[in-house]
Every structure is written in C-alpha cells, then in structure tokens.
Design a protein around this motif. Structure first.
Motif, PDB file in Angstrom:
ATOM      1  N   ARG A  56      39.236 -11.971 -20.749  1.00  0.00           N
ATOM      2  CA  ARG A  56      38.803 -13.316 -21.134  1.00  0.00           C
ATOM      3  C   ARG A  56      38.719 -13.438 -22.650  1.00  0.00           C
ATOM      4  O   ARG A  56      39.168 -14.404 -23.240  1.00  0.00           O
ATOM      5  CB  ARG A  56      37.442 -13.639 -20.500  1.00  0.00           C
ATOM      6  N   LYS A  73      42.201 -13.432 -24.183  1.00  0.00           N
ATOM      7  CA  LYS A  73      42.928 -14.663 -23.909  1.00  0.00           C
ATOM      8  C   LYS A  73      42.662 -15.692 -24.995  1.00  0.00           C
ATOM      9  O   LYS A  73      43.544 -16.463 -25.359  1.00  0.00           O
ATOM     10  CB  LYS A  73      42.522 -15.219 -22.542  1.00  0.00           C
ATOM     11  N   SER A  74      41.466 -15.692 -25.560  1.00  0.00           N
ATOM     12  CA  SER A  74      41.140 -16.651 -26.610  1.00  0.00           C
ATOM     13  C   SER A  74      41.920 -16.383 -27.894  1.00  0.00           C
ATOM     14  O   SER A  74      42.003 -17.246 -28.756  1.00  0.00           O
ATOM     15  CB  SER A  74      39.633 -16.647 -26.890  1.00  0.00           C
ATOM     16  N   TYR A 119      45.122 -16.032 -27.961  1.00  0.00           N
ATOM     17  CA  TYR A 119      46.367 -16.771 -27.829  1.00  0.00           C
ATOM     18  C   TYR A 119      46.096 -18.277 -27.832  1.00  0.00           C
ATOM     19  O   TYR A 119      45.127 -18.756 -27.279  1.00  0.00           O
ATOM     20  CB  TYR A 119      47.086 -16.358 -26.537  1.00  0.00           C
ATOM     21  N   ARG A 120      46.987 -18.988 -28.463  1.00  0.00           N
ATOM     22  CA  ARG A 120      46.832 -20.431 -28.561  1.00  0.00           C
ATOM     23  C   ARG A 120      47.166 -21.107 -27.234  1.00  0.00           C
ATOM     24  O   ARG A 120      47.803 -20.532 -26.367  1.00  0.00           O
ATOM     25  CB  ARG A 120      47.749 -20.941 -29.661  1.00  0.00           C
ATOM     26  N   ASP A 121      46.781 -22.381 -27.146  1.00  0.00           N
ATOM     27  CA  ASP A 121      47.087 -23.182 -25.976  1.00  0.00           C
ATOM     28  C   ASP A 121      48.606 -23.315 -25.859  1.00  0.00           C
ATOM     29  O   ASP A 121      49.269 -23.725 -26.817  1.00  0.00           O
ATOM     30  CB  ASP A 121      46.435 -24.555 -26.117  1.00  0.00           C
ATOM     31  N   PRO A 122      49.203 -22.960 -24.705  1.00  0.00           N
ATOM     32  CA  PRO A 122      50.664 -22.973 -24.586  1.00  0.00           C
ATOM     33  C   PRO A 122      51.286 -24.355 -24.797  1.00  0.00           C
ATOM     34  O   PRO A 122      52.359 -24.475 -25.372  1.00  0.00           O
ATOM     35  CB  PRO A 122      50.935 -22.467 -23.172  1.00  0.00           C
ATOM     36  N   VAL A 123      50.615 -25.425 -24.350  1.00  0.00           N
ATOM     37  CA  VAL A 123      51.151 -26.775 -24.520  1.00  0.00           C
ATOM     38  C   VAL A 123      51.182 -27.141 -26.002  1.00  0.00           C
ATOM     39  O   VAL A 123      52.176 -27.676 -26.515  1.00  0.00           O
ATOM     40  CB  VAL A 123      50.310 -27.790 -23.701  1.00  0.00           C
ATOM     41  N   GLU A 124      50.102 -26.822 -26.702  1.00  0.00           N
ATOM     42  CA  GLU A 124      50.025 -27.091 -28.147  1.00  0.00           C
ATOM     43  C   GLU A 124      51.080 -26.281 -28.905  1.00  0.00           C
ATOM     44  O   GLU A 124      51.765 -26.803 -29.787  1.00  0.00           O
ATOM     45  CB  GLU A 124      48.624 -26.719 -28.649  1.00  0.00           C
ATOM     46  N   LEU A 125      51.234 -25.038 -28.541  1.00  0.00           N
ATOM     47  CA  LEU A 125      52.218 -24.177 -29.184  1.00  0.00           C
ATOM     48  C   LEU A 125      53.632 -24.684 -28.923  1.00  0.00           C
ATOM     49  O   LEU A 125      54.461 -24.727 -29.837  1.00  0.00           O
ATOM     50  CB  LEU A 125      52.067 -22.741 -28.680  1.00  0.00           C
ATOM     51  N   ARG A 126      53.928 -25.107 -27.691  1.00  0.00           N
ATOM     52  CA  ARG A 126      55.252 -25.627 -27.347  1.00  0.00           C
ATOM     53  C   ARG A 126      55.577 -26.865 -28.193  1.00  0.00           C
ATOM     54  O   ARG A 126      56.671 -26.995 -28.723  1.00  0.00           O
ATOM     55  CB  ARG A 126      55.320 -25.958 -25.858  1.00  0.00           C
TER      56      ARG A 126
END
Length: 149
Positions: free
Chosen positions: A124, A127-128, A130-137
C-alpha cells in the motif's frame, strides 16, 4: 523457521565490528546481517537465529535509503532501500555457530514466514509512489502530441 514457506533468502553475515565504545561489550556476541527484505521483522529474525544457533538477546533492524548508483536512476528519483540487522546472541558460542554455518560469509537459506498484514501495508505504501495511471496517460499523450508537431 517456517518449513514449506515459499519465501527463502540467502543472508550475508559477518561478525559485528563495533566502533562505538558503548557497543564494544556486546560486539563479541553480535552478528551483522544484511540482504534482508523489507517485510522481515525483528521477531522473525529472533526466532530464526535462536532456533538455528542459540538464544538471542535482541535484534535491531534498520532500513537505510541510499542514492541510486546510476545517474539516470537518480534523475528519475529512484531510491534504493537497504535493510540490515544486528543480532545480539546471549553468548559467544551461539555467534560462533552462526559464523561456522555461514562458512565465514553466507548463511544457508533462512526461511521466514510471510506476514500478510506487513506485506499488504508495504505494498500500500509503495503504491503511493506511483502516480495515478489516468493522469500519467493524459500527460504522456499531451507530451507526445507536442513532440509530433
């Protein structure tokens, strides 16, 4: 030791060489252990070494963050974590048994049980990182659109 546990680790060990005068008294009974995973606890190490080599007085576990060895990794803010421990045996004969089993350098495989709550909490926390995948995309898509122009 947990027989049949899927987690094994080869530990690097050596006799502790105390620099601090306060540690000199227990140095003859202290084993320095490294190459540990982040989920290992002091209780697990105490059980592991007392079962294998003799009574353990205390275990001090420490996690140190180090800079990445390569410039590219440092630029990406990659951090390395080194976990080590000092195992203080109640008598010097237990330390000698541990060193003899290690043939001066490496212990046989020590099997430590996987504590599920500790692993879940560790995952847990990581995991913090790593950035939010949607924001990174969306950031990558915007950068690529600018790059293609």
């Amino acid at each position: 030791l947990a027989a049949g546990s899927p987690v094994t680790r080869t530990l690097l060990v050596k006799k502790h060489e105390a620099r601090d005068p306060a540690e000199k008294q227990s140095a003859a009974r202290t084993l320095f252990v490294t190459h540990l995973d982040g989920f290992v606890t002091e209780d697990q190490l105490q059980r592991c070494f007392s079962t294998g080599f003799g009574p353990v007085e205390k275990v001090e576990l420490k996690l140190v963050e180090k800079k990445a060895p390569k410039a590219e990794q440092r630029a990406d803010h990659v951090k390395l974590h080194v976990v080590f421990a000092r195992v203080v045996f109640k008598d010097t004969s237990s330390l000698q048994k541990a060193l003899e089993a290690a043939t001066g350098r490496i212990t046989p495989h020590a099997v430590l049980p996987c504590p599920a709550p500790v692993i879940k909490e560790s995952m847990r926390r990581r995991k913090s990182v790593y950035r939010d995948p949607v924001e990174l995309r969306s950031e990558i898509d915007a950068w690529m659109a600018g790059y293609d122009e």
